[in-house]
Design a protein around this motif. Structure first.
Motif, short mmCIF file in Angstrom:
data_model
loop_
_atom_site.label_atom_id
_atom_site.label_comp_id
_atom_site.label_asym_id
_atom_site.label_seq_id
_atom_site.Cartn_x
_atom_site.Cartn_y
_atom_site.Cartn_z
N LYS A 1 4.84 54.98 -0.01
CA LYS A 1 5.32 56.25 -0.59
C LYS A 1 5.47 56.49 -2.00
N THR B 1 3.54 59.41 -4.05
CA THR B 1 4.35 60.17 -5.01
C THR B 1 3.49 59.95 -6.24
N ARG C 1 0.55 62.34 -6.10
CA ARG C 1 0.61 63.65 -6.05
C ARG C 1 1.17 64.20 -7.36
N VAL C 2 1.88 63.44 -8.25
CA VAL C 2 2.01 64.23 -9.49
C VAL C 2 0.94 63.95 -10.37
N GLU D 1 0.52 64.26 -1.05
CA GLU D 1 1.73 64.86 -0.37
C GLU D 1 1.77 64.44 1.21
N ARG E 1 2.53 60.47 1.33
CA ARG E 1 4.06 60.42 1.04
C ARG E 1 4.85 60.91 2.37
N ASP E 2 4.65 61.91 2.96
CA ASP E 2 5.18 62.21 4.22
C ASP E 2 4.84 61.31 5.23
#
Length: 147
Positions: free
Chosen positions: A59, A63, A66-67, A96, A99-100
């Protein structure tokens, strides 16, 4: 031992938990030593901890990806670098999803965010930079006001 073997794994954690259940089942049989049950509980605990550590690591990496994608996309938008904008959008979207999925769920964007993503994708495919930027802004605004 390689890095991959040393890092926690959700699969390895699940296997340890399953082994723990098997040990406890043997320990429940009449005439077996209590150590089977004790060892089984310990294997289950270690397996749960390993799986959770692997989930949190995945995760965190997602993240960060994604950032990084959002920053790359924003940089591309500001500088007019279409390739950076496209690559950033794709990287952010992948992050994203990862992460999900690490949390066991599928990302469900709002209707307004979907409209923005579609508009951005149309701009990306057609080469209409302004449409892509407008779509990105619309999607971002929807994400930030969502919750």
């Amino acid at each position: 031992m390689s890095d991959a073997q040393q890092q926690p794994s959700q699969v390895s954690g699940a296997l340890s938990q399953a082994a723990g259940v098997a040990y406890q089942a043997v320990g429940a049989l009449p005439g077996t030593a209590d150590s089977w049950t004790t060892e089984g509980k310990e294997l289950q605990r270690k397996g749960r901890e390993e799986a959770e550590e692997a989930r949190l690591r995945a995760k965190g990496e997602a993240t960060a990806e994604r950032v990084e994608g959002k920053v790359q996309s924003a940089w591309g938008m500001v500088t007019g670098d279409q390739e950076a904008l496209n690559q950033g959008n794709v990287k952010a979207e992948e992050g994203e999803w990862k992460r999900d999925l690490a949390d066991g769920k599928v990302p469900v964007p709002s209707a307004e965010r979907v409209k923005g993503k579609v508009e951005s994708a149309v701009g990306m495919v057609t080469g209409d930079v302004e449409k892509q930027k407008e779509g990105n802004i619309r999607a971002e605004k929807a994400e930030w006001t969502q919750g």
